[in-house]
Design an enzyme around this catalytic site. Structure first.
Site, mmCIF file in Angstrom:
data_model
loop_
_atom_site.group_PDB
_atom_site.id
_atom_site.type_symbol
_atom_site.label_atom_id
_atom_site.label_comp_id
_atom_site.label_asym_id
_atom_site.label_seq_id
_atom_site.Cartn_x
_atom_site.Cartn_y
_atom_site.Cartn_z
ATOM 1 N NE ARG A 180 -124.156 3.116 -16.335
ATOM 2 C CZ ARG A 180 -124.326 2.848 -15.031
ATOM 3 N NH1 ARG A 180 -125.535 2.749 -14.548
ATOM 4 N NH2 ARG A 180 -123.294 2.685 -14.230
ATOM 5 C CB THR A 181 -120.429 -1.011 -20.756
ATOM 6 O OG1 THR A 181 -120.301 0.407 -20.619
ATOM 7 C CG2 THR A 181 -119.700 -1.466 -22.004
ATOM 8 C CE LYS A 220 -107.481 -21.756 -11.839
ATOM 9 N NZ LYS A 220 -107.942 -22.893 -12.679
ATOM 10 N NE ARG A 273 -115.922 -1.173 -18.693
ATOM 11 C CZ ARG A 273 -116.892 -0.353 -18.311
ATOM 12 N NH1 ARG A 273 -117.291 -0.330 -17.056
ATOM 13 N NH2 ARG A 273 -117.478 0.428 -19.192
ATOM 14 C CG HIS A 304 -116.091 3.410 -22.727
ATOM 15 N ND1 HIS A 304 -116.603 2.381 -23.483
ATOM 16 C CD2 HIS A 304 -116.826 3.427 -21.580
ATOM 17 C CE1 HIS A 304 -117.584 1.795 -22.815
ATOM 18 N NE2 HIS A 304 -117.741 2.410 -21.661
#
Length: 326
Positions: A71-72, A103, A124, A152
């Site tokens: 969703r986000t 890496k 995120r 959030h």
């Protein structure tokens, strides 16, 4: 849409956001929150009218998701596309690495690089605090799309927007925050906005998953009436808004601890019959088993309407921090 009618921000209001990082919910004043709400309503009205927008034409959003998201991520990318802009994307999981982090490159260095490619960064991370490092590294605005069990803020913004659309105002409401309050970054963010209004809050969770005391204390110091409970049915029966959350399996080191609590709090059709008249149910999704599918038929089941509100809210944020509201 209740209190927050469609209103294009003034130049002075846009200046409050230009170049700002969006990292936490507690960074906002009530005035800034309400500017975002009005701007989201402005964009929602444009979308409803099928208006083609070019506010972000020529601008690029870097969509960086180092933890799974549906969703986000998709709503941010949809928001950018609806504004006429473009997206570049990194999407990783524990088992699939597509960036130079695999890496050994640091978040700081990665953000210094991506800063040269984009006009705004949406990120995120599974680790709390990563977004602060990202914001220090980048010159363009950085928007927190979830940092582990931390914050959030954009979810909290769409949650508040949804409550205003569904209930018209927050003042006088009793709001039950339910489920995994220990790990739930959505509720950790939402309480900061709820504390701006005259609300009563019920923190209802299994005994092993309470709201962190530092958050409870901070909200109490702002004069908010808080009730703490482990009784799901009783808490929900008192509430005008029930904000349900899932038990977050990915935050448990021992899966047996998760299994012990995952079925403890479930809203079903029988329980809904005992809700206050007009009560609504919100959920940040994904749903696992904490709301039965039969509850979807309840008129106050607002969680799918809620998820749709993410697009205009995130359109408002992207346009405001880049000074692009046309």
């Amino acid at each position: 849409m209740g209190k927050f009618y469609s209103k294009k921000p003034t130049e002075a209001e846009m200046d409050l956001f230009l170049g700002k990082d969006i990292l936490t919910s507690y960074q906002f004043t009530k005035e800034e929150l309400e500017i975002i709400m009005h701007t989201a309503a402005y964009y929602e009205e444009a979308l409803a009218g099928k208006k083609r927008l070019y506010d972000m034409d020529g601008k690029i959003m870097a969509s960086l998701f180092f933890e799974p998201s549906t969703r986000t991520r998709l709503s941010f990318e949809t928001a950018m596309n609806r504004l006429g802009g473009s997206c570049i994307t990194v999407a990783e999981s524990v088992d699939a690495h597509t960036s130079s982090l695999a890496k050994g490159e640091s978040i700081y260095d990665s953000m210094r690089v991506i800063d040269t490619y984009a006009d705004v960064i949406v990120c995120r991370s599974p680790e709390k605090g990563t977004l602060k490092i990202a914001a220090e590294a980048a010159e363009v605005p950085v928007i927190n799309a979830g940092d582990g069990p931390g914050q959030h803020p954009t979810q909290a913004l769409l949650d508040i927007y949804t409550i205003f659309k569904e209930k018209e105002d927050l003042d006088g409401l009793t709001i039950a925050l339910v489920g995994d309050l220990k790990h739930g970054r959505t509720v950790h963010s939402l309480v900061d906005f709820l504390a701006m209004y005259h609300t009563k809050l019920i923190f209802c969770s299994p005994s092993s998953l309470p709201m962190p005391e530092i958050i409870t204390q901070k909200v109490r110091e702002r004069g908010v009436d808080i009730e703490e409970s482990n009784n799901l049915a009783e808490a929900c029966s008192k509430a005008d808004v029930i904000y349900m959350t899932r038990v977050q399996r990915e935050r448990f080191e021992d899966v047996s601890d998760y299994e012990a609590v995952k079925d403890e709090f479930i809203i079903n059709e029988e329980m809904v019959q005992k809700f206050k008249s007009g009560a609504i149910i919100l959920h940040p999704l994904p749903r696992v088993n904490e709301i039965t599918v039969g509850v979807d038929q309840y008129p106050g089941a607002a969680y799918f309407r809620q998820v749709g509100n993410g697009v205009p809210v995130r359109m408002a944020l992207l346009a405001l921090v880049t000074g692009s509201v046309k």
